[in-house]
Design an enzyme around this catalytic site. Structure first.
Site, PDB file in Angstrom:
ATOM      1  N   LYS A  22       0.830  -1.212   0.000  1.00 39.31           N
ATOM      2  CA  LYS A  22       0.000   0.000   0.000  1.00 39.31           C
ATOM      3  C   LYS A  22       0.864   1.262   0.000  1.00 39.31           C
ATOM      4  O   LYS A  22       0.653   2.156  -0.821  1.00 39.31           O
ATOM      5  CB  LYS A  22      -0.930  -0.029   1.227  1.00 39.31           C
ATOM      6  CG  LYS A  22      -1.851   1.167   1.339  1.00 39.31           C
ATOM      7  CD  LYS A  22      -3.099   0.836   2.126  1.00 39.31           C
ATOM      8  CE  LYS A  22      -2.888   0.877   3.624  1.00 39.31           C
ATOM      9  NZ  LYS A  22      -2.749   2.266   4.146  1.00 39.31           N
ATOM     10  N   SER A  23       1.841   1.324   0.888  1.00 43.42           N
ATOM     11  CA  SER A  23       2.698   2.524   0.953  1.00 43.42           C
ATOM     12  C   SER A  23       3.411   2.747  -0.368  1.00 43.42           C
ATOM     13  O   SER A  23       3.521   3.877  -0.858  1.00 43.42           O
ATOM     14  CB  SER A  23       3.772   2.348   2.038  1.00 43.42           C
ATOM     15  OG  SER A  23       3.198   2.372   3.307  1.00 43.42           O
ATOM     16  N   ARG A  27       2.965   5.888  -3.351  1.00 38.34           N
ATOM     17  CA  ARG A  27       4.141   6.668  -3.764  1.00 38.34           C
ATOM     18  C   ARG A  27       4.442   6.483  -5.243  1.00 38.34           C
ATOM     19  O   ARG A  27       4.867   7.418  -5.926  1.00 38.34           O
ATOM     20  CB  ARG A  27       5.347   6.264  -2.910  1.00 38.34           C
ATOM     21  CG  ARG A  27       5.239   6.796  -1.471  1.00 38.34           C
ATOM     22  CD  ARG A  27       6.151   6.021  -0.557  1.00 38.34           C
ATOM     23  NE  ARG A  27       6.264   6.610   0.777  1.00 38.34           N
ATOM     24  CZ  ARG A  27       5.368   6.455   1.752  1.00 38.34           C
ATOM     25  NH1 ARG A  27       4.250   5.740   1.536  1.00 38.34           N
ATOM     26  NH2 ARG A  27       5.555   7.010   2.936  1.00 38.34           N
ATOM     27  N   SER A 167       7.035   9.835  11.990  1.00 42.68           N
ATOM     28  CA  SER A 167       6.061   9.610  10.923  1.00 42.68           C
ATOM     29  C   SER A 167       6.700   9.656   9.534  1.00 42.68           C
ATOM     30  O   SER A 167       7.226  10.689   9.110  1.00 42.68           O
ATOM     31  CB  SER A 167       4.949  10.671  11.000  1.00 42.68           C
ATOM     32  OG  SER A 167       4.184  10.636   9.816  1.00 42.68           O
ATOM     33  N   GLN A 169       5.019   9.471   6.883  1.00 36.61           N
ATOM     34  CA  GLN A 169       4.144  10.285   6.036  1.00 36.61           C
ATOM     35  C   GLN A 169       4.596  11.736   6.054  1.00 36.61           C
ATOM     36  O   GLN A 169       4.636  12.403   5.014  1.00 36.61           O
ATOM     37  CB  GLN A 169       2.695  10.165   6.510  1.00 36.61           C
ATOM     38  CG  GLN A 169       2.144   8.762   6.348  1.00 36.61           C
ATOM     39  CD  GLN A 169       0.764   8.589   6.953  1.00 36.61           C
ATOM     40  OE1 GLN A 169       0.236   9.501   7.594  1.00 36.61           O
ATOM     41  NE2 GLN A 169       0.188   7.411   6.775  1.00 36.61           N
ATOM     42  N   ASP A 319       1.971  -0.933  11.769  1.00 35.84           N
ATOM     43  CA  ASP A 319       0.719  -1.427  11.191  1.00 35.84           C
ATOM     44  C   ASP A 319       0.458  -2.883  11.559  1.00 35.84           C
ATOM     45  O   ASP A 319      -0.624  -3.414  11.273  1.00 35.84           O
ATOM     46  CB  ASP A 319       0.744  -1.273   9.664  1.00 35.84           C
ATOM     47  CG  ASP A 319       0.750   0.202   9.256  1.00 35.84           C
ATOM     48  OD1 ASP A 319       0.312   1.044  10.066  1.00 35.84           O
ATOM     49  OD2 ASP A 319       1.201   0.508   8.147  1.00 35.84           O
ATOM     50  N   ARG A 350      -6.467   2.318  17.824  1.00 38.77           N
ATOM     51  CA  ARG A 350      -6.221   0.869  17.723  1.00 38.77           C
ATOM     52  C   ARG A 350      -5.942   0.212  19.064  1.00 38.77           C
ATOM     53  O   ARG A 350      -6.255  -0.973  19.241  1.00 38.77           O
ATOM     54  CB  ARG A 350      -5.081   0.595  16.736  1.00 38.77           C
ATOM     55  CG  ARG A 350      -5.522   0.766  15.299  1.00 38.77           C
ATOM     56  CD  ARG A 350      -4.495   0.272  14.293  1.00 38.77           C
ATOM     57  NE  ARG A 350      -5.066   0.382  12.948  1.00 38.77           N
ATOM     58  CZ  ARG A 350      -4.363   0.488  11.826  1.00 38.77           C
ATOM     59  NH1 ARG A 350      -3.047   0.491  11.859  1.00 38.77           N
ATOM     60  NH2 ARG A 350      -4.974   0.574  10.661  1.00 38.77           N
ATOM     61  N   ARG A 392      -7.364  -3.036   9.489  1.00 38.47           N
ATOM     62  CA  ARG A 392      -6.409  -3.958  10.140  1.00 38.47           C
ATOM     63  C   ARG A 392      -7.000  -4.604  11.395  1.00 38.47           C
ATOM     64  O   ARG A 392      -6.646  -5.720  11.741  1.00 38.47           O
ATOM     65  CB  ARG A 392      -5.092  -3.245  10.440  1.00 38.47           C
ATOM     66  CG  ARG A 392      -4.410  -2.759   9.165  1.00 38.47           C
ATOM     67  CD  ARG A 392      -2.927  -2.563   9.306  1.00 38.47           C
ATOM     68  NE  ARG A 392      -2.438  -1.721   8.225  1.00 38.47           N
ATOM     69  CZ  ARG A 392      -2.149  -2.135   6.988  1.00 38.47           C
ATOM     70  NH1 ARG A 392      -2.278  -3.419   6.676  1.00 38.47           N
ATOM     71  NH2 ARG A 392      -1.722  -1.294   6.063  1.00 38.47           N
TER      72      ARG A 392
HETATM   73  C1  S3P Z   1       2.691   4.988   6.191  1.00 44.30           C
HETATM   74  C2  S3P Z   1       3.324   5.314   7.362  1.00 44.30           C
HETATM   75  C3  S3P Z   1       2.777   4.938   8.666  1.00 44.30           C
HETATM   76  C4  S3P Z   1       1.796   3.785   8.563  1.00 44.30           C
HETATM   77  C5  S3P Z   1       0.787   3.999   7.466  1.00 44.30           C
HETATM   78  C6  S3P Z   1       1.477   4.148   6.134  1.00 44.30           C
HETATM   79  C7  S3P Z   1       3.266   5.474   4.930  1.00 44.30           C
HETATM   80  O1  S3P Z   1       2.107   6.060   9.202  1.00 44.30           O
HETATM   81  O2  S3P Z   1       1.132   3.587   9.779  1.00 44.30           O
HETATM   82  O3  S3P Z   1      -0.111   2.894   7.380  1.00 44.30           O
HETATM   83  O4  S3P Z   1       2.887   4.974   3.848  1.00 44.30           O
HETATM   84  O5  S3P Z   1       4.134   6.361   5.007  1.00 44.30           O
HETATM   85  P1  S3P Z   1       2.914   7.276   9.934  1.00 44.30           P
HETATM   86  O6  S3P Z   1       3.845   7.832   8.962  1.00 44.30           O
HETATM   87  O7  S3P Z   1       1.866   8.263  10.316  1.00 44.30           O
HETATM   88  O8  S3P Z   1       3.573   6.643  11.101  1.00 44.30           O
END
Ligand code: S3P
Length: 451
Positions: A22-23, A27, A167, A169, A319, A350, A392
């Site tokens: 997914k990540s 991207r 993070s 993200q 996750d 969670r 999840r």
């Molecule tokens: C992710 C980073 C994580 C993760 C999320 C996907 C990403 O979050 O929990 O499911 O794709 O960069 P955080 O960056 O907020 O920790």
């Protein structure tokens, strides 16, 4: 609302390929849109979250064809986008909303980002604050620094930013902003975070500089580089594989081979945790095609025992905590999860959701502000469990149901399609590999693909 009904499992003896990461899918779509030409992505995850990213890029003027579910042909526009004609809907996806903040803050137009009820309650200041230091104007119009977000595109300035929150993200949003402006932008991680953005930037020939800082890294990018169009193959998602890893690892006699799965070491913390719990796990990295290590994982089931999951390890398993909590409830003895306060601001709280569902299954669990203590090894009780609208949580407790007598029902299970379309079919295939589905574990009335 779709329900998922699960019965006690026979042992697993199977092999599986899980859907794309997914990540990496998010991207890949965003970075391919920034390139100077056409990129074909294979292995794309066609889940609701990632399809929101495709829609978002289309709204920004990027041509994207989808010849089949997992293939995208993306026509990059060298970092030029069109002003969207309405709000961009990020659905349930925190990754999309936060990455878009970085992508759009420097564009010469205004945009608005909206999301579902869960996403509209998640913290956005963590991304607004560093971007504001770069000169961005992003207004959170929700009640507590939350979405909807209104972005007024501005000329940004580079910064050096030490992330106060662990993070990936936020790190990625700053790098995406930094890519579009002159000068050197640097992000310093407090602990090692997933590094898909910088790996993929390197793959698309955008140079990043990674330097060790304390026990983690800083990542720098010189802006105004043009990404080179290339094709990309997304590996399987280890966070999706995690559900089957635990289903096999916790049951003596089970054996499972997961093929073509991502093995980036910022994501493989679950393997270390399961090894500490006594699991028989072997990973083999087969190649690092397209900048991401991938290969296979073999698991043989055994009796697990408790462990401690805390500190710098948490971002690497962030996750996987829901399914690791299920593993802990099946393991002998105590498992302690600490330093995991970030779980309170995921798709749902969670920690509270795990504690509620484990309690409903008769597990001895203590909830802390930043974690859980789980005293495992007692039989799990079946019953009706809530998904809390969180994919999840739904999948983790579907796996828990495989270890309980009678039928376990996961309510509101359609959220599974956020990250794992076809989860219910894989559940059937794994449990009954030679079966023609005459013994469904999933009640047809609850068929998730009705969603
Ligand atoms: C992710 C980073 C994580 C993760 C999320 C996907 C990403 O979050 O929990 O499911 O794709 O960069 P955080 O960056 O907020 O920790």
């Amino acid at each position: 609302m779709a329900e998922l009904r699960v019965a006690r499992a026979p042992h697993i003896e199977s092999e599986i390929v899980v859907p794309g990461d997914k990540s990496i899918s998010h991207r890949a779509v965003i970075l391919a849109s920034l390139t100077n030409g056409t990129c074909t992505l294979q292995g794309f995850l066609p889940s609701q979250d990632c399809l929101c990213t495709v829609d978002a890029m289309r709204m920004l003027g990027i041509g994207i064809e989808q010849p089949d579910d997992t293939t995208l042909v993306i026509h990059g526009q060298r970092g030029h986008f069109r002003a969207p004609t309405g709000p961009i809907d990020c659905g349930n996806s925190g990754t999309l909303m936060r990455l878009l903040c970085g992508l759009l803050a420097n564009q010469p137009f205004e945009s608005e980002l909206i999301g579902d009820a869960s996403l509209s309650s998640r913290p956005m200041n963590r991304v607004i604050e560093p971007l504001a230091k770069m000169g961005a104007v992003i207004e959170a119009t929700g009640p507590n620094g939350t979405a909807p977000l209104k972005i007024k595109g501005q000329k940004l300035e580079p910064i050096r930013y030490e992330l106060p929150v662990a993070s990936a993200q936020v790190k990625s949003a700053i790098l995406l902003a930094g890519l579009q402006i002159p000068g050197k932008t640097t992000v310093v991680e407090p602990v090692p975070l997933r590094d898909h953005t910088e790996r993929m930037m390197d793959y698309f020939l955008i140079r990043t500089i990674r330097e060790p800082v304390n026990s983690a890294y800083s990542v720098s990018i010189y802006g105004e580089q043009v990404a080179e169009s290339r094709d990309f193959i997304v590996p399987g998602d280890i966070s999706s594989a995690a559900f089957w890893m635990v289903a096999a690892a916790a049951q003596e006699g089970s054996s499972l081979l997961i093929r073509d799965v991502g093995l980036n070491e910022t994501r493989t913390g679950i393997l270390s945790v399961l090894l500490r719990m006594g699991a028989h796990v072997r990973e083999v990295v087969q190649d690092t095609e397209h900048g991401e290590p991938r290969g296979e994982i073999r698991i043989d089931g055994t009796r697990l025992h408790g462990t401690v999951i805390a500190g710098n390890e948490i971002p690497n398993v962030i996750d996987e905590i829901p399914i690791l909590a299920v593993a802990a409830s099946l393991a002998q003895g105590k498992t302690l999860i600490r330093d995991a306060h970030e779980l309170r601001v995921k798709e749902t709280d969670r920690l509270a959701a795990i504690a509620a569902n484990l309690t409903a299954m008769g597990v001895d669990v203590v909830e802390f502000q930043d974690g859980l203590e789980i005293n495992g090894g007692a039989p799990l009780m079946n019953g009706r469990l809530k998904s809390f609208g969180d994919h999840r949580i739904a999948m983790a407790f579907a796996v828990a149901g495989l270890f309980a007598d009678g039928e376990t029902v996961i309510e509101d299970a359609e959220c599974i399609h956020t990250s794992y379309p076809g989860f219910e079919n894989h559940l059937n295939d794994l449990l009954f590999p030679n079966d023609d589905r005459t013994t469904p574990v999933i009640n047809p009335a609850g068929a998730l693909d009705k969603h």
